[in-house]
Design a protein around this motif. Structure first.
Motif, PDB file in Angstrom:
ATOM      1  N   UNK A   1       1.082  -1.120   0.027  1.00  0.00           N
ATOM      2  CA  UNK A   1      -0.023  -0.031   0.037  1.00  0.00           C
ATOM      3  C   UNK A   1       1.045   1.236  -0.198  1.00  0.00           C
ATOM      4  N   UNK A   2       0.676   2.080  -1.201  1.00  0.00           N
ATOM      5  CA  UNK A   2       1.398   3.211  -1.076  1.00  0.00           C
ATOM      6  C   UNK A   2       0.746   4.773  -0.423  1.00  0.00           C
ATOM      7  N   UNK A   3       1.293   4.931   1.024  1.00  0.00           N
ATOM      8  CA  UNK A   3       0.669   6.230   1.170  1.00  0.00           C
ATOM      9  C   UNK A   3       0.952   7.179   0.523  1.00  0.00           C
ATOM     10  N   UNK A   4      -0.378   7.904   0.502  1.00  0.00           N
ATOM     11  CA  UNK A   4      -0.046   9.249  -0.386  1.00  0.00           C
ATOM     12  C   UNK A   4      -0.662  10.419   0.516  1.00  0.00           C
ATOM     13  N   UNK A   5      -0.196  11.632   0.125  1.00  0.00           N
ATOM     14  CA  UNK A   5      -0.209  12.911   0.764  1.00  0.00           C
ATOM     15  C   UNK A   5      -0.132  13.062   2.236  1.00  0.00           C
ATOM     16  N   UNK A   6       0.844  12.287   2.840  1.00  0.00           N
ATOM     17  CA  UNK A   6       1.062  12.232   3.958  1.00  0.00           C
ATOM     18  C   UNK A   6       2.306  13.160   4.310  1.00  0.00           C
ATOM     19  N   UNK A   7       3.143  13.320   3.512  1.00  0.00           N
ATOM     20  CA  UNK A   7       4.291  14.217   3.597  1.00  0.00           C
ATOM     21  C   UNK A   7       5.668  13.251   3.801  1.00  0.00           C
ATOM     22  N   UNK A   8       6.630  13.621   4.167  1.00  0.00           N
ATOM     23  CA  UNK A   8       8.013  13.029   4.331  1.00  0.00           C
ATOM     24  C   UNK A   8       8.013  12.931   5.864  1.00  0.00           C
ATOM     25  N   UNK A   9       8.029  11.532   6.447  1.00  0.00           N
ATOM     26  CA  UNK A   9       8.356  11.257   7.671  1.00  0.00           C
ATOM     27  C   UNK A   9       9.565  10.297   7.520  1.00  0.00           C
ATOM     28  N   UNK A  10      10.517  10.596   8.629  1.00  0.00           N
ATOM     29  CA  UNK A  10      11.777   9.831   8.613  1.00  0.00           C
ATOM     30  C   UNK A  10      11.539   8.503   9.013  1.00  0.00           C
ATOM     31  N   UNK A  11      11.874   7.289   8.481  1.00  0.00           N
ATOM     32  CA  UNK A  11      11.887   5.943   8.822  1.00  0.00           C
ATOM     33  C   UNK A  11      12.536   5.419  10.020  1.00  0.00           C
TER      34      UNK A  11
END
Length: 549
Positions: free
Chosen positions: A529-539
């Protein structure tokens, strides 16, 4: 006077006119009850200046009304040599001022004809789609009794481009049928050598009582004042307004001589008018402007409706509403997912009712979580879903305060397009915030992935709607990373847009736990599942990192 029904009231009005100094010629529709006619004639037998002419059938839109007027006017002129003006009234017309006032007024204008008379191409107020066509086509069928034949014959004449020949020298005019003509003008119309030709032509004109005298007066009058001395107002469908007892003050302030049409059981009006002569007869001009403004406002209200109020004349026809809702309201998506105790915090900072998820699938979450909300709306989701548009419109109308509510991809989405195309809507969206409750839910990951796919798909559809070219709402969208990077500034813009004071915002509400969110999104990606419109969060975000400092 043209009489059709309520002959006992008509007889009462005849007595008012006769005792005021007028001679009265009466035409009674041949379809009226003979018993009532006999009683009327008996009741008026003591009045020497009252006569009855031959009776004809009178039907709206047909030539019988013109013939009845011709007969009554002819008898009036033949019987009474002292008549200077002829005024056409009906049995439902009520004199508001003494008849002596009207006599004094007409004495100041001995050669002036008071008849509304405007050319057909300029009139603009006819209702029903027939303006010039009423003079160019033939109308042998009754509009009310034979509507199908009427419409079919009009359609046929349009198809074959039929055109009647208008008698030479006539320019068709239209106007109110309630006029007051000088003796010279009405005699010239009735004795015109070409009257048989004119009568044949107008006998097949539609609604000839609004055009026969209005047209021929232009041929014979020395001086026309294009207005009626009778107060007669019409609604948006061309039907006359009826005056009731509670209109008494407005009618008196209008200063008009005669008003039409009076409700037969308006006993207060019939007992109050006409007003008596105080000292001597007054020739003051009528002043109907204020009453006309009120009636025009009522016509507009009926045609357009009140903003956000749905009624039978406009619902469920699309785009017939006067505004989808009546005033501004706020929709916040994602804020409840991100902040704990967000609703009470926001309610303290806004002059508004701050509700929960009004479109929740289980029940409507009013601000106090009661079973009955503003406007006696039920918290039942089943009742709400019968008419979601009506639910929202009624909620917005029900309170003097702004209505603000939470929304989510988990809620019913029936109102997405409605709100997006509503100029009153103020919509604020934090995309991806739906993931925060899932992060802390403790559910099995397979269930989380399935729910995340459903919620993301719903959110994508909402955002696509809000990016439509048809958008009319005011919308502001942040992705989750952008909002969490500058939360204070974003919340200040929300509070300012909803009528609050951003300088008094104070501390932000407590934030839900976001530690591990980047790792959570990566796990969703790894699961397909490709999350969209979340922005960038560090893994690699360390566990337990606080969002706000």
């Amino acid at each position: 006077m043209l009489c059709h029904d309520e002959l006992h009231l008509a007889a009462r009005m005849v007595r008012v006119w006769a005792e005021g100094g007028a001679a009265v010629s009466i035409h009674i529709d041949s379809r009226a009850s003979q018993i009532e006619v006999d009683k009327m004639q008996s009741d008026l037998s003591d009045l020497g200046e009252v006569v009855f002419c031959r009776r004809r059938p009178c039907e709206w839109g047909m030539y019988g009304l013109v013939e009845a007027t011709q007969d009554a006017a002819t008898m009036l002129l033949e019987r009474f040599d002292n008549v200077t003006h002829v005024m056409l009234v009906s049995g439902s017309c009520l004199p508001l001022r003494p008849v002596a006032d009207l006599v004094a007024f007409l004495s100041r204008h001995p050669r002036r004809d008071f008849i509304e008379s405007v050319t057909a191409e300029d009139v603009g107020w006819t209702v029903g789609g027939l303006n010039e066509e009423r003079f160019n086509f033939r109308f042998p069928f009754s509009f009310r009794r034979h509507r199908t034949l009427f419409d079919s014959y009009v359609a046929l004449q349009r198809k074959v481009k039929f055109q009647r020949r208008i008698p030479a020298g006539l320019v068709p005019h239209l106007g109110s049928q309630w006029w007051c003509l000088t003796r010279q003008t009405i005699e010239a119309i009735l004795t015109d050598p070409r009257r048989p030709e004119f009568d044949r032509y107008f006998s097949k004109v539609w609604v000839p009582d609004e055009s026969y005298f209005q047209t021929l007066a232009r041929r014979h009058s020395v001086q026309i004042e294009s207005r009626s001395l009778t107060l007669a107002k019409f609604d948006g469908q061309g039907k006359p307004y009826i005056f009731y007892d509670d209109h008494r003050q407005m009618l008196e302030e209008s200063g008009c001589f005669v008003a039409r049409k009076i409700w037969p059981r308006a006993r207060g009006l019939y007992s109050y008018f006409p007003r008596p002569i105080i000292v001597w007869p007054s020739a003051a001009e009528p002043q109907p402007a204020r009453l006309s403004r009120l009636i025009n406002r009522a016509v507009s209200r009926r045609d357009l409706g009140r903003a956000g109020l749905y009624m039978q004349s406009r619902f469920p026809r699309k785009d017939r509403e006067n505004g989808k809702t009546s005033t501004t309201y706020g929709v916040l998506q994602g804020f409840n997912d991100l902040f704990a105790d967000f609703e009470p915090w926001l309610a303290e900072r806004l002059p508004a009712d701050v509700h929960g998820h009004l479109m929740a699938r289980e029940r409507v979450e009013f601000s106090d979580r009661g079973t009955v909300g503003p406007g006696a709306l039920s918290d039942s989701a089943a009742l709400r879903d019968l008419d979601p548009r009506g639910f929202l419109a009624n909620l917005v109308r029900a309170s003097h305060q702004m209505q603000v509510f939470q929304h989510s991809p988990r809620d019913c989405q029936d109102l997405s397009w409605f709100m997006a195309t509503d100029p009153n809507a103020r919509i604020f969206v934090i995309t991806g915030a739906w993931a925060v409750p899932l992060l802390n839910s403790g559910m099995p990951f397979d269930d989380i992935r399935r729910i995340a796919a459903i919620l993301q798909r719903a959110e994508l559809e909402v955002v696509a709607t809000l990016n439509s070219v048809w958008l009319k709402a005011r919308v502001q969208i942040w992705d989750l990373a952008d909002f969490t990077a500058r939360p204070a500034g974003a919340m200040q813009s929300v509070i300012a847009a909803l009528g609050g004071d951003p300088s008094q915002m104070g501390d932000l509400p407590a934030t839900r736990e976001l530690a591990g969110l980047g790792r959570f999104f990566q796990r969703l990606r790894n699961a397909g599942l490709r999350p969209q419109m979340m922005g960038d969060f560090s893994v690699d975000e360390p566990a337990g990192k606080a969002l706000f400092k």
